[in-house]
Design a protein around this motif. Structure first.
Motif, short mmCIF file in Angstrom:
data_model
loop_
_atom_site.label_atom_id
_atom_site.label_comp_id
_atom_site.label_asym_id
_atom_site.label_seq_id
_atom_site.Cartn_x
_atom_site.Cartn_y
_atom_site.Cartn_z
N VAL A 245 1.29 2.62 4.14
CA VAL A 245 -0.11 2.68 3.73
C VAL A 245 -0.53 1.27 3.32
O VAL A 245 0.13 0.62 2.50
N ARG A 246 -1.62 0.80 3.89
CA ARG A 246 -2.19 -0.47 3.46
C ARG A 246 -3.30 -0.15 2.46
O ARG A 246 -4.32 0.43 2.81
N ALA A 247 -3.07 -0.52 1.24
CA ALA A 247 -4.04 -0.26 0.18
C ALA A 247 -4.31 -1.56 -0.57
O ALA A 247 -3.66 -2.59 -0.32
N LYS A 264 3.50 8.87 -4.44
CA LYS A 264 3.21 10.06 -3.67
C LYS A 264 1.95 9.82 -2.84
O LYS A 264 0.95 9.34 -3.37
N VAL A 265 2.04 10.14 -1.57
CA VAL A 265 0.93 9.91 -0.64
C VAL A 265 0.41 11.26 -0.18
O VAL A 265 1.17 12.14 0.22
N SER A 266 -0.91 11.41 -0.24
CA SER A 266 -1.53 12.66 0.19
C SER A 266 -2.68 12.37 1.15
O SER A 266 -3.25 11.27 1.13
N GLY A 277 6.78 8.01 -1.01
CA GLY A 277 6.52 6.63 -0.65
C GLY A 277 7.13 5.67 -1.63
O GLY A 277 7.68 6.06 -2.67
N GLN A 278 7.03 4.41 -1.31
CA GLN A 278 7.61 3.39 -2.16
C GLN A 278 6.90 2.07 -1.89
O GLN A 278 6.66 1.71 -0.73
#
Length: 347
Positions: A245-247, A264-266, A277-278
């Protein structure tokens, strides 16, 4: 009449402004140990797969959208010419192998006996020439034979003596066998033949294009009958791993995020599921918030890019999918990812 209408509007605007300011102030005063939420999008890498050989495509075994595994055959090239070269190389290898075998074994016993017989024959001829020369010497003294005949007899003796020396050297060489340098040269040529054969086998293997890892065929570029080559990709493969994930995290929250922290990715597509995630990468360079990024802060604030590696064994998350990342900065237990993965994330 206008003043009566404007008064309620002004009151509503003032109340809204006070509520907004209060919400902003409460947001700025939030507990630093509370859950931090980031918003971003799923990203994956893609690989452009090409043949190393320049040849006509004979077969394509997958289509766009197909899921492939590591080692799966994707396409093949025509390989008849390489098969012919392989046969030639194998024949040359066998011939050179026999040469080495002959040199290592040395001269056969039959050949040694032949050289010995030739040596003995040369010795007999020399003795006969010497006897003939002695007879002519006695007759030449009495004038029964000419000096020319005597000279020819002496020359014949020298010739036979030289032939005897040649046969002796040939016999000694046969007994001694091939030189070590000749054997070493023959073995070197044999290794060169083996290397060439291995090279052709490698080229033959590379006429079959296999998937380097698991993924999804994003684009099928070449078709049967087209010319393939190292500079012409045949497929574009979307890799299913790694996936991240690019955030973007704002500067005030930067201290609450560390590499290795679990998250945690939702996603809206899977509202009842949390993907593990990490945090694998935090940019050291500040930037202005990109327009495509979802954030509750003002867009003029500086943010830092964060990449959160996601475990998605069932390949449910898709490229570009918007997701929410949540993690407790206070209770999270940092566990470092492999160094090779982290280095990859920085590129």
């Amino acid at each position: 009449m206008k003043k009566k209408i404007l008064t309620p509007v002004v009151i509503i605007v003032v109340i809204a402004s006070v509520a907004w300011g209060t919400w902003e102030w409460l947001g700025s005063q939030k507990d630093p140990g509370s859950a931090l939420t980031l918003y971003g999008n799923i990203e994956i890498r893609d690989a452009r797969l090409a043949f190393t050989e320049q040849e006509i495509v004979s077969e394509v075994t997958v289509n766009e959208g197909d899921t492939v595994v590591a080692g799966q055959v994707l396409a093949r090239l025509k390989s008849q010419r390489l098969h012919d070269q392989l046969k030639e190389a194998q024949a040359q290898l066998e011939a050179q192998s026999q040469i080495v075998h002959r040199l290592v074994n040395g001269t056969r016993a039959q050949e040694i006996r032949q050289f010995r017989a030739e040596l003995e024959a040369a010795g007999v001829r020399l003795k006969n020439a010497e006897k003939n020369a002695r007879r002519l010497e006695s007759t030449a003294a009495s004038g029964a034979s000419s000096q020319q005949v005597l000279d020819d007899a002496h020359a014949a003796v020298e010739i036979e003596r030289a032939q005897l020396n040649v046969r002796r050297q040939a016999y000694n060489l046969a007994v001694e066998g091939p030189r070590s340098e000749d054997i070493a040269e023959a073995r070197a040529r044999l290794e060169a033949n083996r290397a060439h054969l291995a090279y052709l086998n490698t080229r033959l293997e590379e006429t079959v294009l296999k998937s380097p890892s698991a993924g999804i065929i994003q684009s099928r570029i070449l078709e049967p009958g087209e010319m393939a080559g190292p500079t012409r990709p045949a497929f574009v493969l979307a890799l299913t791993d790694p996936k991240w994930v690019r955030a973007y995290v704002s500067e005030p929250d930067l201290g609450r995020v560390k590499e290795g922290v679990n998250a945690k990715v939702s996603s809206d597509s899977w509202p009842d599921k949390k993907f593990s995630g990490q945090v694998g990468f935090i940019s050291s360079i500040a930037e202005f918030t990109p327009k495509s990024v979802e954030t509750t802060d003002l867009r003029t604030k500086l943010v830092y890019e964060v990449r959160i590696w996601v475990d998605d064994p069932n390949n449910q998350l898709r490229l570009g999918m918007p997701v929410t990342v949540e993690f407790e900065t206070e209770t999270a237990t940092p566990t470092s990812r492999p160094d090779s993965t982290r280095k990859t994330a920085a590129h």
